[in-house]
Design an enzyme around this catalytic site. Structure first.
Site, mmCIF file in Angstrom:
data_model
loop_
_atom_site.group_PDB
_atom_site.id
_atom_site.type_symbol
_atom_site.label_atom_id
_atom_site.label_comp_id
_atom_site.label_asym_id
_atom_site.label_seq_id
_atom_site.Cartn_x
_atom_site.Cartn_y
_atom_site.Cartn_z
ATOM 1 N N ARG A 1 0.839 -1.202 0.000
ATOM 2 C CA ARG A 1 0.000 0.000 0.000
ATOM 3 C C ARG A 1 0.877 1.256 0.000
ATOM 4 O O ARG A 1 2.120 1.158 -0.021
ATOM 5 C CB ARG A 1 -0.907 0.016 1.237
ATOM 6 C CG ARG A 1 -0.100 0.143 2.530
ATOM 7 C CD ARG A 1 -0.989 0.205 3.745
ATOM 8 N NE ARG A 1 -0.278 0.854 4.837
ATOM 9 C CZ ARG A 1 -0.719 0.906 6.090
ATOM 10 N NH1 ARG A 1 -1.861 0.347 6.403
ATOM 11 N NH2 ARG A 1 -0.024 1.537 7.013
ATOM 12 N N LYS B 1 16.056 6.794 10.242
ATOM 13 C CA LYS B 1 16.082 7.420 8.914
ATOM 14 C C LYS B 1 17.386 8.179 8.671
ATOM 15 O O LYS B 1 17.832 8.309 7.536
ATOM 16 C CB LYS B 1 14.866 8.346 8.751
ATOM 17 C CG LYS B 1 13.521 7.593 8.753
ATOM 18 C CD LYS B 1 13.419 6.635 7.570
ATOM 19 C CE LYS B 1 12.042 6.006 7.459
ATOM 20 N NZ LYS B 1 11.934 5.082 6.314
ATOM 21 N N TYR C 1 12.387 6.829 15.132
ATOM 22 C CA TYR C 1 12.186 6.928 13.673
ATOM 23 C C TYR C 1 13.290 7.791 13.033
ATOM 24 O O TYR C 1 13.898 7.409 12.033
ATOM 25 C CB TYR C 1 10.803 7.530 13.425
ATOM 26 C CG TYR C 1 10.389 7.652 11.975
ATOM 27 C CD1 TYR C 1 9.997 6.530 11.242
ATOM 28 C CD2 TYR C 1 10.357 8.895 11.335
ATOM 29 C CE1 TYR C 1 9.596 6.648 9.920
ATOM 30 C CE2 TYR C 1 9.958 9.019 10.018
ATOM 31 C CZ TYR C 1 9.574 7.893 9.313
ATOM 32 O OH TYR C 1 9.172 8.014 7.998
ATOM 33 N N ASP D 1 5.944 -7.713 1.348
ATOM 34 C CA ASP D 1 5.277 -7.074 2.500
ATOM 35 C C ASP D 1 5.013 -8.143 3.555
ATOM 36 O O ASP D 1 5.176 -9.341 3.285
ATOM 37 C CB ASP D 1 3.974 -6.373 2.076
ATOM 38 C CG ASP D 1 3.706 -5.127 2.926
ATOM 39 O OD1 ASP D 1 3.590 -5.278 4.169
ATOM 40 O OD2 ASP D 1 3.632 -4.016 2.379
ATOM 41 N N THR E 1 -0.580 9.854 2.822
ATOM 42 C CA THR E 1 -0.762 8.396 2.883
ATOM 43 C C THR E 1 -1.498 8.048 4.181
ATOM 44 O O THR E 1 -1.786 8.925 5.002
ATOM 45 C CB THR E 1 0.591 7.642 2.925
ATOM 46 O OG1 THR E 1 1.266 7.995 4.138
ATOM 47 C CG2 THR E 1 1.464 7.944 1.742
HETATM 48 N N1 LIG Z 1 3.978 9.144 4.367
HETATM 49 C C1 LIG Z 1 4.914 10.053 4.582
HETATM 50 O O1 LIG Z 1 4.632 11.244 4.697
HETATM 51 C C2 LIG Z 1 6.353 9.641 4.695
HETATM 52 C C3 LIG Z 1 7.293 10.653 4.903
HETATM 53 C C4 LIG Z 1 8.635 10.303 4.985
HETATM 54 C C5 LIG Z 1 9.018 8.978 4.847
HETATM 55 N N2 LIG Z 1 8.083 8.019 4.649
HETATM 56 C C6 LIG Z 1 8.568 6.634 4.509
HETATM 57 O O2 LIG Z 1 8.042 6.061 3.328
HETATM 58 C C7 LIG Z 1 7.917 4.650 3.485
HETATM 59 C C8 LIG Z 1 6.507 4.232 3.128
HETATM 60 O O3 LIG Z 1 5.615 4.956 3.946
HETATM 61 P P1 LIG Z 1 4.029 4.925 3.774
HETATM 62 O O4 LIG Z 1 3.534 6.253 4.185
HETATM 63 O O5 LIG Z 1 3.642 4.376 2.462
HETATM 64 O O6 LIG Z 1 3.682 3.894 4.958
HETATM 65 P P2 LIG Z 1 2.560 2.758 5.058
HETATM 66 O O7 LIG Z 1 2.455 2.435 6.504
HETATM 67 O O8 LIG Z 1 1.327 3.185 4.327
HETATM 68 O O9 LIG Z 1 3.243 1.546 4.256
HETATM 69 C C9 LIG Z 1 4.372 0.858 4.741
HETATM 70 C C10 LIG Z 1 4.324 -0.565 4.232
HETATM 71 O O10 LIG Z 1 5.466 -1.256 4.769
HETATM 72 C C11 LIG Z 1 5.034 -2.518 5.214
HETATM 73 N N3 LIG Z 1 5.914 -3.056 6.256
HETATM 74 C C12 LIG Z 1 6.043 -2.593 7.516
HETATM 75 N N4 LIG Z 1 6.882 -3.387 8.216
HETATM 76 C C13 LIG Z 1 7.301 -4.354 7.372
HETATM 77 C C14 LIG Z 1 8.157 -5.475 7.513
HETATM 78 N N5 LIG Z 1 8.738 -5.761 8.684
HETATM 79 N N6 LIG Z 1 8.348 -6.272 6.433
HETATM 80 C C15 LIG Z 1 7.759 -6.007 5.255
HETATM 81 N N7 LIG Z 1 6.917 -4.968 5.080
HETATM 82 C C16 LIG Z 1 6.687 -4.144 6.126
HETATM 83 C C17 LIG Z 1 3.629 -2.266 5.750
HETATM 84 O O11 LIG Z 1 2.874 -3.458 5.880
HETATM 85 C C18 LIG Z 1 3.083 -1.317 4.707
HETATM 86 O O12 LIG Z 1 2.468 -1.995 3.633
HETATM 87 C C19 LIG Z 1 8.306 4.352 4.938
HETATM 88 O O13 LIG Z 1 9.656 3.952 4.988
HETATM 89 C C20 LIG Z 1 8.137 5.704 5.622
HETATM 90 O O14 LIG Z 1 8.923 5.815 6.754
HETATM 91 C C21 LIG Z 1 6.763 8.315 4.566
#
Ligand SMILES: NC(=O)c1ccc[n+]([C@@H]2O[C@H](COP(=O)([O-])OP(=O)(O)OC[C@H]3O[C@@H](n4cnc5c(N)ncnc54)[C@H](O)[C@@H]3O)[C@@H](O)[C@H]2O)c1
Length: 501
Positions: A273, A411, A407, A294, A442
């Site tokens: 997702r 990062k 976190y 995932d 998201t």
């Molecule tokens: N959304 C934001 O604003 C934002 C900002 C900066 C960084 N990020 C980074 O972007 C990436 C994706 O974020 P997102 O917003 O889509 O998050 P999300 O929570 O919607 O999706 C993360 C996905 O990673 C999977 N996941 C988690 N732990 C796992 C594991 N141990 N093994 C396999 N899969 C695993 C989850 O099941 C999920 O499908 C992350 O690394 C997050 O830290 C997001």
């Protein structure tokens, strides 16, 4: 997630109301769509002194097929463009509402060798900025300061960062402004980066400095012995070659820029997702075969995402002790060309209230698991020579964030991985880079308290959050065969966020 303020201010009534109240009006960003031309509008070109990148730029313009006009600072361009068989003319200011939209301003500053020679930058942007249409692009081209012959030249080139970042803040209207430093010898490597920065694919990338290196390539030693990658047993590695490095300097006349990842195999973690699903979608659209990874409990969403993309679903907890071996088993023989470490979690609490498990879990999934997986793939030779590693960091890893010590630590560690691994991986022509998203719409950000969410959305030059596709497009550019000169870098996808800037 829906940004109702953005929708409201772009309605006829909302637009009038915010104008009368003097409120900020975020632009609806022009994003890439397969049914619209990727490049439209005219490129206005400026230059200073003896510009060194115009020939390479002309090659790119000819292949893209866009029209250029030369500002008076870029007089050499007219003759040079004619030599390259390009149509060109002189820049004339365009009043708002007139046709003949200027879609991009490009300035070749590579010839500037002293701070006293910076004036043409003022002349060019002073004369042209008002002619640049909504969601236009600004790209400044310079030389990597550290490669400059004298302190004066280094100083003048370094000065370009201040200009480029300020232009992004002044221009508004969905306009992006980025600086590309090109190492001497890497001029023929600018195409993939220029295409990305000029296109709607970079809608939420602004205020960034990108370096393109010539990457004097040592080639893989026969016994794989001198790579120096800590913790990896590379002596067993017998990597096969990826199509990614077939032609290192330019990609040949027949290269298909519409399907740049054609024939390549990619792995995306956290693909069920959000941003991961978008990454899988964009890599597939650019021709790659994607395996989405995932956690097993997300199998339904993962299956559904990967089925739509004709990709492969691989349910696996990346932090499980046997995950590296499972990935080597899955890809060892055929090998992979691209791995995107996207999976990540948050467990926010101020440090006094944070449990040991919440700390450990976040560090392990967001950082240590990536290290273990890459070590195993590299040791087995499963990530092919010429491959790409792209990691997802965060602006929290750059600026820190209240309630996110775990976190932000993870990062920032991802950034350390990119910085420390770039040099040893050069021997295999593998690049490693990270994107650092800002506020992206998201499910992760939808969970934030309203006030924090609104602050995150508005505190950037675009006055809005980004979309998962913005991160995905940036990753696809880093994974591109033409991005061989881009390594060890962290590119923020944050609309030029004020946080950590
Ligand atoms: N959304 C934001 O604003 C934002 C900002 C900066 C960084 N990020 C980074 O972007 C990436 C994706 O974020 P997102 O917003 O889509 O998050 P999300 O929570 O919607 O999706 C993360 C996905 O990673 C999977 N996941 C988690 N732990 C796992 C594991 N141990 N093994 C396999 N899969 C695993 C989850 O099941 C999920 O499908 C992350 O690394 C997050 O830290 C997001």
């Amino acid at each position: 997630m829906n940004d109702s303020y953005l929708n409201f201010v772009n309605s006829p009534f909302g637009g009038r109301l915010v104008r009368s109240l003097g409120l900020p009006k975020p632009e609806v960003l022009r994003r890439y769509r397969a049914d619209r031309p990727e490049f439209d509008g005219i490129v206005a070109l400026g230059a200073a002194r003896e510009p060194q990148l115009l020939d390479s730029f002309a090659d790119v313009i000819r292949r893209i097929g866009i029209t250029t006009v030369a500002h008076e600072s870029a007089a050499p361009w007219i003759a040079l463009a004619q030599r390259h068989g390009l149509m060109t003319g002189r820049f004339e200011p365009v009043e708002p509402g007139q046709t003949g939209r200027v879609g991009a301003l490009v300035f070749d500053a590579s010839g500037i060798a002293d701070s006293s020679q910076l004036e043409p930058l003022h002349a060019f942007f002073h004369d042209t900025l008002r002619s640049l249409g909504k969601c236009g692009r600004i790209v400044v081209l310079g030389r990597v300061p550290e490669t400059c012959a004298s302190p004066r030249q280094w100083t003048a080139q370094r000065a370009l960062e201040g200009l480029t970042r300020s232009l992004g803040k002044e221009a508004r209207r969905g306009i992006t402004s980025n600086l590309v430093y090109v190492e001497p010898g890497a001029d023929a490597r600018i195409e993939a980066t220029l295409r990305f920065l000029l296109s709607p694919r970079s809608a939420y990338v602004s205020g960034q400095v990108i370096r393109i290196e010539a990457q004097a390539n040592a080639g893989l030693p026969a016994d794989g012995s001198s790579t120096g990658i800590a913790g990896s047993d590379l002596t067993n590695a017998a990597p096969s070659s990826s199509a990614l490095h077939q032609d290192d300097y330019g990609l040949g006349a027949n290269f298909d820029w519409t399907l740049p990842l054609s024939g390549l195999r990619a792995v995306v973690t956290g693909a069920a997702r959000g941003i991961g699903a978008a990454i899988a979608g964009v890599l597939t659209a650019q021709g790659a075969h994607v395996t989405g990874v995932d956690i097993p409990s997300a199998i339904e969403a993962l299956d559904s995402t990967m089925r739509k993309l004709s990709g492969t679903a691989l349910p696996l907890d990346i932090a499980a002790p046997d995950a590296p071996a499972a990935l080597v088993d899955a890809f060892g023989e055929a090998g992979i060309d691209i791995i995107v470490h996207n999976a990540g979690i948050t467990k926010d609490k101020t440090i006094a209230k944070m449990t040991d498990a919440a700390w450990q879990n976040v560090i392990d999934i967001n950082l240590s698991a990536q290290e273990r997986i890459d070590d195993a793939l590299l040791a087995a030779g499963a990530l092919r020579e010429g491959g790409r590693i792209v990691c997802v960091s965060s602006i929290s890893g750059i600026a820190g964030n209240l309630g996110q010590t775990n976190y932000a630590t993870s990062k920032a560690g991802v950034i350390g991985r990119v910085e420390s691994m770039a040099a040893p991986l050069r021997e295999r022509r593998i690049t490693i880079n990270a994107v650092a998203p800002g506020f992206i719409e998201t499910q992760m950000t939808a969970k934030m308290p309203l006030a924090l969410r609104e602050a995150g959305r508005r505190m950037n030059s675009m006055s809005q959050g980004g979309q998962p596709d913005d991160v995905a497009q940036t990753i696809a550019w880093l994974a591109h065969p033409g991005s061989a000169g881009v390594t060890g870098q962290v590119v923020r996808v944050c609309g030029q966020s004020l946080i950590g800037a």
